[in-house]
Scaffold this active site. Structure first.
Site, PDB file in Angstrom:
ATOM      1  CB  CYS A 116      12.139  -8.464  64.933  1.00  0.00           C
ATOM      2  SG  CYS A 116      11.436  -8.567  66.201  1.00  0.00           S
ATOM      3  NE  ARG A 121      12.342 -10.075  70.010  1.00  0.00           N
ATOM      4  CZ  ARG A 121      11.831 -11.110  70.439  1.00  0.00           C
ATOM      5  NH1 ARG A 121      10.091 -11.317  69.430  1.00  0.00           N
ATOM      6  NH2 ARG A 121      10.272 -11.545  70.959  1.00  0.00           N
ATOM      7  CG  ASP A 307       3.070 -11.933  72.704  1.00  0.00           C
ATOM      8  OD1 ASP A 307       3.581 -10.740  72.966  1.00  0.00           O
ATOM      9  OD2 ASP A 307       3.535 -13.027  73.359  1.00  0.00           O
TER      10      ASP A 307
END
Ligand code: UD1
Length: 419
Positions: A116, A121, A307
């Protein structure tokens, strides 16, 4: 297509309530499939990723009904084992159905997630984990097909080239609850979201020792029952609002935020010069006009989270001096840099390092969000930029932030959703 319009220059002040954690709710929702009776999850955030996971659970035959922030999952009809491409491609956490389907049905078919915007991933550790529990795994036509007539406990080392894997730990935990004997996960992820899953499974009747540590010992084959459970607050949403307060030199109380989950973010903000203090009921963040640059190394929990990488960069972009941000988890997670530079930031990328030269001001511009946290970071940059910033592709944002523009408005930001 909707966009977010932000006019910078407002100082954020007041209180904001932090919603339930997206990344904790998703594994817990899948775990609810393992019960013999319904579970009720409380404090569930109203997000598109939660809707997508509810859809995955329904595709597997269970019921998932959301009412306000409460989600009832009835696994009585859970008798299918295929997570289709249409859902997995929109949300990678659908891969957690692998562990749950293997545990309850001895078979799982999940579309391969693929790469992505933030990186490749891979799921090799997930597959290695379930294979060591006795599953036969084949990959055909873009699907992982795992089958096990019997799952058997094993000792599984789950670290990959970048350290522990959150997703693989979740999948192996779910499958191991149904394995005969004892499973030991070495180098398990210790993220609070894994701790939450372990607490939820134990509340259901599972036997998992080592909660919160990198060595989890699971005694399988217990009968699990549904439970009522309230999800922890979202540490990434909290961290994002901490930066919002810092970047606008505001004064914001984050209600429900858990200090213990935000140690690395708090430390970094304090090093920059932001005041962060625990108060009864939350965390108060006060900004000022006197910030210093700081280097940020992204690491697995309890290190500085990937994040929060894009968001802290929005702050460092306007801090005088040079800061270096090193991303070690996702090789391609610097897409926001190009958009921030269009707003006047001075950031260069050298492989996994971003060299941020603080500028005196940012100027608003139309920008394109590449992923969930990048969207939030562009809004943060917009909060201090001169003039209007128009953030496009905000469907990423709706996957992971509940009403972010409303929450920021209440704090005084000039922000709205436009068509
Ligand atoms: C990761 C983050 C998580 C974050 C999420 C979304 C870490 C440790 N995990 O979780 O905090 O919320 O992204 O941004 O920071 N890997 C493999 N093989 C695998 C699985 C993973 O090599 O089978 C590698 C990945 O490429 C990555 C690292 O291990 O470099 C961590 O991946 P993992 O924790 O599994 O990813 P997520 O569960 O998506």
């Amino acid at each position: 297509m909707q966009k977010i319009s932000v006019r910078g220059g407002k100082v954020l002040k007041g209180e904001v309530s932090i919603s339930g954690s997206k990344n904790a709710t998703l594994p817990v929702m899948t775990a609810a499939l393992l019960g013999e009776s319904p579970s009720i999850l409380k404090n569930v955030p109203l997000l598109n990723d939660i809707k997508t996971m509810a859809e995955v659970l329904r595709k597997l035959g269970s019921k998932a009904v959301m009412e306000d922030h409460q989600l009832k999952i009835d696994p009585a009809g859970f008798n299918k084992f295929e997570a289709p491409y249409e859902l997995v491609k929109t949300m990678r956490a659908s891969i957690y159905s692998l562990g749950a389907c293997l545990a309850r049905q001895g078979e799982a078919k999940v579309s391969l997630p693929g790469g992505c915007a933030i990186g490749a991933r891979p799921i090799d550790l997930h597959l290695k984990g379930v294979e060591q529990l006795g599953a036969k795994v084949t990959i055909e036509h873009g699907f992982v097909h795992a089958k096990a007539s019997k799952l058997k406990g094993a000792t599984i080392y789950l670290a990959g080239p970048h350290g522990p894997s959150l997703g693989a730990t979740v999948n192996v935990l779910l499958a191991a609850t149904a394995a005969e004997g004892t499973t030991v996960i070495e180098s398990a992820s210790i993220e609070p979201e894994v701790e939450e899953l372990v607490n939820f499974l134990n509340a259901m009747g599972a036997s998992i020792e080592g909660v919160g540590t990198s060595r989890l010992v699971i005694t399988g084959k217990k009968i699990l029952k549904g439970v009522e459970y309230s999800v922890i607050p979202d540490r990434v949403e909290a961290g994002t609002f901490m930066v919002a307060a810092a970047v606008t030199r505001g004064d914001v109380l984050l209600k429900n935020a858990k200090t213990g989950h935000l140690t690395s973010v708090t430390e970094k903000l304090r090093q920059i010069g932001v005041s962060v203090e625990a108060e009864p009921g939350g965390i108060r963040v006060k900004g000022n006009g006197n910030y210093k640059p700081a280097d940020v190394m992204i690491l697995p929990y309890p290190g500085f989270p990937t994040d929060m990488q894009a968001q802290i960069m929005a702050l460092l972009a306007i801090v005088p001096g040079i800061s270096i941000v090193t991303e070690t988890i996702w090789e391609n997670r610097f897409m926001h840099v190009f958009e921030m530079n269009r707003m006047g930031a001075d950031i260069t990328i050298d492989r996994s390092h971003a060299v941020v030269k603080g500028v005196a001001k940012l100027t608003g511009a139309p920008v394109m969000a590449s992923d969930l946290r990048a969207s939030a970071a562009l809004i943060l940059a917009g909060l201090v930029a001169e003039g209007e910033t128009l953030v496009q592709r905000i469907y990423h944002l709706d996957r992971g932030y509940e009403k972010i523009e409303e929450k920021l408005s209440v704090l005084g930001a000039d922000i709205s959703r436009v068509n």
